[in-house]
Structures are given as structure tokens and as C-alpha cells.
Scaffold this motif. Structure first.
Motif, PDB file in Angstrom:
ATOM      1  N   SER A  48     -18.920  38.768  37.619  1.00 28.72           N
ATOM      2  CA  SER A  48     -18.563  38.702  36.199  1.00 28.72           C
ATOM      3  C   SER A  48     -17.064  38.506  35.995  1.00 28.72           C
ATOM      4  N   ILE A  49     -16.247  39.109  36.856  1.00 32.45           N
ATOM      5  CA  ILE A  49     -14.794  38.939  36.737  1.00 32.45           C
ATOM      6  C   ILE A  49     -14.405  37.478  36.929  1.00 32.45           C
ATOM      7  N   CYS A  50     -15.186  36.753  37.744  1.00 29.69           N
ATOM      8  CA  CYS A  50     -14.869  35.355  38.055  1.00 29.69           C
ATOM      9  C   CYS A  50     -14.903  34.460  36.826  1.00 29.69           C
ATOM     10  N   TYR A  51     -15.721  34.819  35.819  1.00 33.16           N
ATOM     11  CA  TYR A  51     -15.692  34.010  34.603  1.00 33.16           C
ATOM     12  C   TYR A  51     -15.055  34.758  33.425  1.00 33.16           C
ATOM     13  N   GLN A  52     -15.020  36.094  33.485  1.00 35.24           N
ATOM     14  CA  GLN A  52     -14.427  36.824  32.367  1.00 35.24           C
ATOM     15  C   GLN A  52     -12.907  36.680  32.324  1.00 35.24           C
ATOM     16  N   ILE A  53     -12.260  36.716  33.493  1.00 33.59           N
ATOM     17  CA  ILE A  53     -10.793  36.530  33.516  1.00 33.59           C
ATOM     18  C   ILE A  53     -10.418  35.135  33.015  1.00 33.59           C
ATOM     19  N   PRO A  54     -11.032  34.040  33.524  1.00 32.28           N
ATOM     20  CA  PRO A  54     -10.727  32.720  32.957  1.00 32.28           C
ATOM     21  C   PRO A  54     -11.024  32.645  31.460  1.00 32.28           C
ATOM     22  N   ALA A  55     -12.110  33.308  31.020  1.00 27.94           N
ATOM     23  CA  ALA A  55     -12.459  33.276  29.599  1.00 27.94           C
ATOM     24  C   ALA A  55     -11.335  33.859  28.736  1.00 27.94           C
ATOM     25  N   LEU A  56     -10.665  34.907  29.248  1.00 23.35           N
ATOM     26  CA  LEU A  56      -9.571  35.532  28.495  1.00 23.35           C
ATOM     27  C   LEU A  56      -8.357  34.618  28.395  1.00 23.35           C
ATOM     28  N   LEU A  57      -8.185  33.747  29.402  1.00 25.25           N
ATOM     29  CA  LEU A  57      -6.975  32.926  29.492  1.00 25.25           C
ATOM     30  C   LEU A  57      -7.161  31.505  28.981  1.00 25.25           C
ATOM     31  N   LEU A  58      -8.396  31.007  28.971  1.00 22.89           N
ATOM     32  CA  LEU A  58      -8.651  29.665  28.461  1.00 22.89           C
ATOM     33  C   LEU A  58      -8.637  29.675  26.939  1.00 22.89           C
ATOM     34  N   PRO A  59      -8.297  28.562  26.316  1.00 24.08           N
ATOM     35  CA  PRO A  59      -8.395  28.499  24.851  1.00 24.08           C
ATOM     36  C   PRO A  59      -9.863  28.495  24.434  1.00 24.08           C
TER      37      PRO A  59
END
Length: 605
Positions: A48-59
Motif C-alpha cells: 500500500s505504501i508503494c502507491y500511497q506515497i506517490p499518490a500524496l506527491l502526484l498532482p
């Protein structure tokens, strides 16, 4: 896109972890460059961290395709506890609430939106989605898109057309990230094609779970073993999987009669009772739950210390996924499978009763044989699993039931030669039970019909019961001396290794499964750990969330060891981020500060 420095900063600030695991780092690096990525990671590996961290940083918004309602709710609750804005849309929401969430996503007020794959089939959702700035689509349990996977769901096949529809509407194509814990090389290739990924990067972090101790026990009296096993672990959370509703009810009744607070979960219960049982388990109101495989996929409970399989599952993917519910927090945990030959007949019945195509049924029989071989192998159990998923395993994991069995091996070369010789004389045209009948010396109707009572091998192993002979044959299959053909009625055939044994060029050895020993205690002060669990339980009750969402067991164990008395020290503990420290940290700090003061007063006296 974003930098890895930004990603590491978010990991520390939001989740309280100092650094990524190797697999997480690679996946996030690829996503930071805008690259489609497939991540195959074991349960508890931090997908879950693998997509949650990018989700926080992507527009914009990350759309997460998730298969179960309970899984969505757990994920969103956990994100809210971290201070992250997220939501889910599923059948439990009224249209007005779903519309409000879509509007929030459109306005950029949430970063992650969880939906079931069936939602993509509705015109209402597809049209509304075109106005949402979707920067990434994360596909959880991605093996469900493959027809060769163990849990094929046709709705997953709508993901690629949905993304194409977004592009045709003038939106920029989102990055696609797909994650699963159970994919063979064949399934991985199929899911990449089915999702229409663009030059995807593949990250396989390994299927080995170092903190899990696997054991297979054959021929145990299941009820007596289960009751004794659960009693020994009365303070720990565990799941008992069974193949049928009736067995679940029997286990549940047995535990309750023994005074053990237990739960049950299967498709025969109504929605309200299933939800009640699941919640009781999540909140530690009951420590053990008996369930069919309908339970568990949506459970994100981190402190399950054991998973006991009352029956053999239908294939390795199911076993890895179900057993993987144990030890998600990285703490040592046990996975025990109680195998009886009757399990084979039960699983074959399920396959035959299914409405699957002949091609898919043939594939299911093939997978079932892999599971049977696992139950009979005398080699490393962990190694057997990772090899099935296409990895090179180590010779010994040193923790599974087979690797820890220190007794001397038994030479069964003569027995093996008798079995191989009998199969050869029967022209490799019959199944395990028929071969066992001939070796036992049976004169039943079928043996007489084929004239097998005249073979020189007839009765060569009359000193053993037919079940014991059958067990030996399955051991030889698992060890690569024999092979079973595919299908409902598999035939036993010789492999090249068997010829070497018949010629006296090779010996065959077998070890007998060893019974489990009670668990040893841990090094930390268990009294402090239990006090921390009580604090966690009270906080969880006040917040209306399961205890593990406050802090998981491994975080509490590190607290018990470090005994932090300041916020700075508390933030050094894995799993304690700024948001959780602010929301839940103070009662724990006060506990340790009070202990420190009492120790100081004691020293002064």
C-alpha cells in the motif's frame, strides 16, 4: 513528477518510517518517473505504501481499484488516522454520498479514491470520472485480471477500456501501478497484457516471509490438535481456515464449549453477523476466528500470530494468501496445515461442481496437485513455495517444520523400488489408490478384473495399510520420482529419477513429520507490552477504529524496549509518524514518563 527525497520525507512525516524497503524504493522510483509498474510483493510486504506515497506527491487523484468493501474501509480508516484525505465508493454508500465524494475528488479535496472494479462498468461513474484529474490508477490484487489467476474476476478486464476511455475524452493517460502477492510468471505476463501496460517495469521482491514458520502435519486428530493449539495461544490473535461451512461451525462450537471466546465467518451467515464477527476480531474482542476462505482478503489486521489450516486449500496461491494473514507486522508467526487425504477428494469435488470451462478446470487440477505435493514434500516448505512462483529458493529456511526436524532420515529405498516396479508392471495406467491396492495384496473386483493379482508385486507391501502405501506414493510424487497426470482421475507415471532407484544408483530417504512445541517467550518485558496493548485498546475504542490502526504490535514491542519519554524519542520508533504521535502518542508517553518518575523515586529511597 516527484523526487525520491520528497518521497522519503513523506514516509517519515506521515508514516514514521526512516526508509523504504528495497522493493518499495524501486517501485516508487519507477512511478516517480511516470513509468507503469507491476509490483509482486508478499502479504505484509508494504504494497500500500508503494502507491500511497506517490499518490500524496502526484498532482490530482489516485484511483485505487480494490476488490473488497472491507479492504477499502480498512485502508481509508488507516489513511484518515495518518491525516491523509481519502474516500471510497461502493455499494454501502447512497448515491448522494457517492456523488459528494466524486465532487470532492474533482475539486482535489481527496488524494486517494478507492472503488471496486464493478464500479467501472457503470456509465454514471465513467462519465463523472472524466472530470476528475486522475494522475494514477493503482490496481490492488491484480492477479484477479488474469484468467490463469486463482481468483479471476471478469470486472477487472474493464480497467484497460476505462483508461482508454479517459484518454479518448482528452485526459492525459494516468500512470498504472499493479500489485499482487500471488502471481506465477504465467499470470504476471497475462496481467501485463490484460491491463495494457506501456513498457512496464516489473519488481519482484521475493515470496519468502522470513518471520513465518510453516509446518505441515499429516494424520493428526484435527479437533484435539486445534483445541490444544488454541489454548496454548490464548492471548494471541489467530485464524483457523476450514473448507466447508459445517467444519467452521463445528470448530466454532468446540472452541466455545471449551470456554474460548471465538468468532466464525462464512457465506451462510447474514451480512450483519459477518460484519459483527469481523469487527469483534479486528478489535480483539475475540482472539481466534474460524472461517472459510470467504474471510481474510479484506483483513488488514497486523497482529495475527498464527494461521491454522484445518484442511488443505485448493491451490498454492490460496494458501500463500491465507497463511500470509499471519505476521503482517513482521513479528514471528506460525502457519500450520493439518492435512488428511480426504482433503484431496473434497477439493476435487469443488472443482467438478464449479461452472468453470474445461480448460480452466484442467488448470485447477494442475494447481491442486502442486498443493498435494507441498503437503508431502520432505524438503524446505518455504523453498517449495518460492520455487512455485518462479524464484530460486535457498536450500533451507531453518524455521519451517521440515527444516527444524533434526531426526535422522529413514531409508525407504526398498519400499520405493517396490512401488516403482508395481507402477511399471501396471503399465503406468492407474491412479494412486489402485497401485496401493495391488501392493497391499487386495483382491477386490477391480484388481481381479485387470488380473493384477498375478503380478509379482501383488502383496509386496502387505505389512502396511493401504493409506500408508498411498502416503508413501505421494511422498515420492512430491520428491520428483513420480508424476501424476492432470485431470479428475490422475494416473501415476515414472520419472527418470525412479529409473536410477530401480537400478540401484540412487537411494531414497524420508522424514516423519514432527509435532509442534509450545512457543518460547520473547525477550521484551511482556508486562509492559500488555499494558501498552490496554492503552491502545482504550484509544482504539475512543477513536472507533481497530487497535492495529492506532499502532501495530511491532511498534508497541519497540516502545516496550525503547521506553520513550520524549516526543523526539517517540518519533524514532518505526510506525510513529507526526500525525499518529499527535493523535495517539501522548497516553503512551505519559505511561513511560510515569514509570520513569516512579523508578527515580525508588532509586532515591
Amino acid at each position: 513528477m516527484f523526487t525520491m527525497d520528497q518521497a522519503r520525507s513523506a514516509l517519515q512525516r506521515v508514516y514514521g518510517y526512516d526508509g523504504f524497503r528495497d522493493g518499495q524504493r524501486k517501485i516508487i522510483e519507477y512511478l516517480s518517473a511516470g513509468q507503469d509498474t507491476v509490483g509482486i510483493m508478499p502479504t505484509g510486504g508494504g504494497k500500500s505504501i508503494c502507491y500511497q506515497i506517490p499518490a500524496l506527491l502526484l498532482p490530482g487523484v489516485t484511483l485505487v481499484i480494490s476488490p473488497l468493501i472491507s479492504l477499502m474501509k480498512d485502508q481509508v480508516d488507516a489513511l484518515h488516522s495518518l491525516g491523509v484525505k481519502a474516500g471510497f465508493i461502493n455499494s454501502t454508500l447512497e448515491m448522494g454520498e457517492a456523488g459528494r465524494l466524486m465532487w470532492q475528488a474533482q475539486e482535489g479535496r481527496i488524494k486517494l479514491l478507492y472503488v471496486a472494479p464493478e464500479r467501472l462498468e457503470t456509465e454514471w461513474f465513467r462519465e463523472r470520472a472524466k472530470s476528475i484529474p486522475i494522475s494514477m490508477v493503482a490496481v490492488d490484487e491484480a492477479h484477479c485480471v488474469s484468467q490463469w489467476g486463482h481468483d479471476f474476476r471478469p470486472s477487472y478486464r474493464t480497467i484497460a477500456p476505462f483508461i482508454q476511455e479517459l484518454v479518448h475524452s482528452g485526459r492525459e493517460r494516468p500512470i498504472v501501478a499493479a500489485f499482487t502477492a500471488t502471481a506465477t510468471p504465467e499470470v504476471t505476463e497475462d496481467l501485463m497484457q490484460s491491463l495494457e501496460l506501456l513498457e512496464p517495469e516489473l519488481v519482484v521482491t521475493g515470496f519468502k516471509r522470513d518471520n513465518l514458520a510453516f509446518t505441515v502435519l499429516r494424520g493428526e486428530e484435527r479437533k484435539a490438535f486445534t483445541l490444544d493449539y488454541v489454548r496454548q495461544r490464548s492471548s494471541e490473535s489467530g485464524i483457523i481456515y476450514a473448507s466447508t461451512r459445517k467444519e467452521v461451525e463445528d470448530i466454532y462450537d468446540m472452541l466455545r464449549r471449551a470456554g474460548i471466546a471465538a468468532g466464525r465467518y462464512h457465506a451462510g451467515l447474514d451480512d450483519e453477523e459477518r460484519a459483527k464477527m469481523q469487527e469483534a476480531f479486528l478489535y480483539d474482542d475475540v482472539r481466534v476466528i474460524a472461517a472459510t476462505n470467504a474471510f481474510g482478503m479484506g483483513i488488514d489486521k497486523s497482529n495475527v500470530r498464527y494461521v491454522l489450516h484445518y484442511n488443505m486449500p485448493k491451490h498454492m496461491e490460496a494458501y500463500v494468501q491465507e497463511a500470509g494473514r499471519a505476521g503482517r507486522d513482521g513479528e514471528p508467526s506460525e502457519c500450520v496445515l493439518l492435512f488428511h487425504p480426504q482433503d484431496i477428494l473434497t477439493q476435487k469435488f469443488f472443482i467438478e461442481q464449479s461452472e468453470a470451462s474445461p480448460e480452466r478446470k484442467a488448470n485447477e487440477y494442475k494447481k491442486l496437485q502442486v498443493m498435494i505435493d507441498y503437503c508431502y514434500t520432505t524438503g524446505c516448505l518455504q523453498n517449495y513455495m518460492v520455487r512455485y512462483f518462479g524464484e530460486e529458493g535457498e536450500q533451507s529456511c531453518s524455521v519451517c517444520g521440515n527444516c527444524k526436524d533434526e531426526r535422522e532420515s529413514i531409508d525407504i529405498t526398498i519400499e520405493a523400488q517396490k512401488i516403482f516396479s508395481c507402477i511399471y508392471r501396471m503399465r503406468e495406467r492407474f491412479g494412486v489408490s489402485m497401485v496401493a491396492s495391488v501392493l497391499k495384496g487386495s483382491r477386490n473386483k477391480k484388481v481381479m478384473q485387470y488380473g493384477f493379482e498375478k503380478l509379482s508385486t501383488h502383496g509386496e507391501m502387505r505389512h502396511l495399510a493401504e493409506k500408508e502405501i498411498s502416503d508413501l506414493i505421494y511422498v515420492l510424487i512430491a520428491e520428483g520420482y513420480l508424476q501424476l497426470s492432470e485431470g479428475q482421475y490422475p494416473v501415476v507415471r515414472l520419472l527418470p529419477l525412479a529409473a536410477d532407484v530401480l537400478k540401484g544408483k540412487r537411494t531414497v530417504e524420508q522424514r516423519v513429520a514432527k509435532s509442534l512445541k509450545p512457543k518460547a517467550g520473547t525477550a521484551i518485558d511482556e508486562t509492559i507490552f500488555e499494558q501498552l496493548r490496554l492503552i491502545r485498546r482504550e484509544l482504539a475504542s475512543q477513536a472507533g477504529v481497530p487497535p492495529y490502526i492506532v499502532f501495530n504490535d511491532s511498534t508497541l514491542r519497540e516502545m516496550a524496549e525503547m521506553q520513550p519519554t520524549t516526543e523526539a524519542r517517540m518519533l524514532r520508533i518505526k510506525g510513529v509518524g507526526e500525525a499518529k504521535l499527535k493523535q495517539f502518542g501522548m497516553p503512551f508517553l505519559e505511561f513511560f514518563q510515569q514509570r520513569d518518575e516512579e523508578a527515580g523515586r525508588y532509586d532515591m529511597e
